[in-house]
Motif scaffolding. Structure first.
Motif, short mmCIF file in Angstrom:
data_model
loop_
_atom_site.label_atom_id
_atom_site.label_comp_id
_atom_site.label_asym_id
_atom_site.label_seq_id
_atom_site.Cartn_x
_atom_site.Cartn_y
_atom_site.Cartn_z
N GLU A 50 0.74 -0.98 0.04
CA GLU A 50 0.05 -0.18 -0.05
C GLU A 50 0.93 1.25 -0.08
N GLN A 69 0.53 -0.51 -11.68
CA GLN A 69 0.62 -2.01 -11.85
C GLN A 69 2.21 -2.43 -12.18
N SER A 76 -2.84 -7.47 -12.01
CA SER A 76 -3.78 -6.27 -12.19
C SER A 76 -4.64 -6.52 -11.25
N GLY A 77 -5.05 -7.53 -10.47
CA GLY A 77 -6.01 -7.77 -9.42
C GLY A 77 -5.62 -7.40 -8.25
N GLY A 78 -4.07 -7.39 -8.23
CA GLY A 78 -3.35 -7.03 -7.02
C GLY A 78 -3.61 -5.57 -7.04
N THR A 80 -5.60 -3.43 -8.05
CA THR A 80 -7.04 -3.22 -7.66
C THR A 80 -7.38 -3.28 -6.29
N TYR A 81 -7.04 -4.34 -5.75
CA TYR A 81 -7.09 -4.84 -4.32
C TYR A 81 -6.44 -3.60 -3.41
N LEU A 82 -5.34 -3.19 -3.75
CA LEU A 82 -4.58 -2.39 -2.99
C LEU A 82 -5.20 -0.93 -2.91
N ASP A 84 -8.31 -0.25 -3.70
CA ASP A 84 -9.72 -0.52 -2.89
C ASP A 84 -9.23 -0.27 -1.37
N ARG A 85 -8.41 -0.98 -1.00
CA ARG A 85 -8.09 -0.94 0.62
C ARG A 85 -7.67 0.55 0.78
N ASN A 88 -10.66 2.63 0.99
CA ASN A 88 -11.46 2.55 2.39
C ASN A 88 -10.94 3.11 3.56
#
Length: 88
Positions: A50, A69, A76-78, A80-82, A84-85, A88
């Motif tokens: 992060e 990325q 790419s999913g990683g 997006t996850y980061l 999003d976290r 939040n």
């Protein structure tokens, strides 16, 4: 009856032995630095990944997710996850 003798070390040159020792020392140093960095960013509720996103954006300005990325070498999913976290 099993033997308690240690196997003989592989036949390597002094340069190869020194290279292996250096690799071990550098690996341990990297692990110590990574642990220190992780503990430092954890004080702010972040992971190193992060923090990497924030650092990339700070130094390079606005970026597309694909650019982040590639900058961080995550999937790419990683990324997006980061993101999003972090949102939040």
């Amino acid at each position: 009856m099993s033997s308690s003798r240690r196997p003989s070390p592989p036949d390597v040159s002094p340069a190869e032995r020194d290279a292996l020792r250096l690799w071990v020392v550098l690996s341990r140093a990297h692990a110590a630095i990574a642990a220190h960095a992780a503990a430092d960013v954890a004080r702010h509720g972040l992971t190193l990944a992060e923090f990497g996103v924030l650092e990339a954006l700070y130094h390079k300005g606005p970026m597309l997710l694909g650019e982040v990325q590639r900058s961080l070498l995550v999937s790419s999913g990683g990324v997006t996850y980061l993101v999003d976290r972090l949102e939040n």
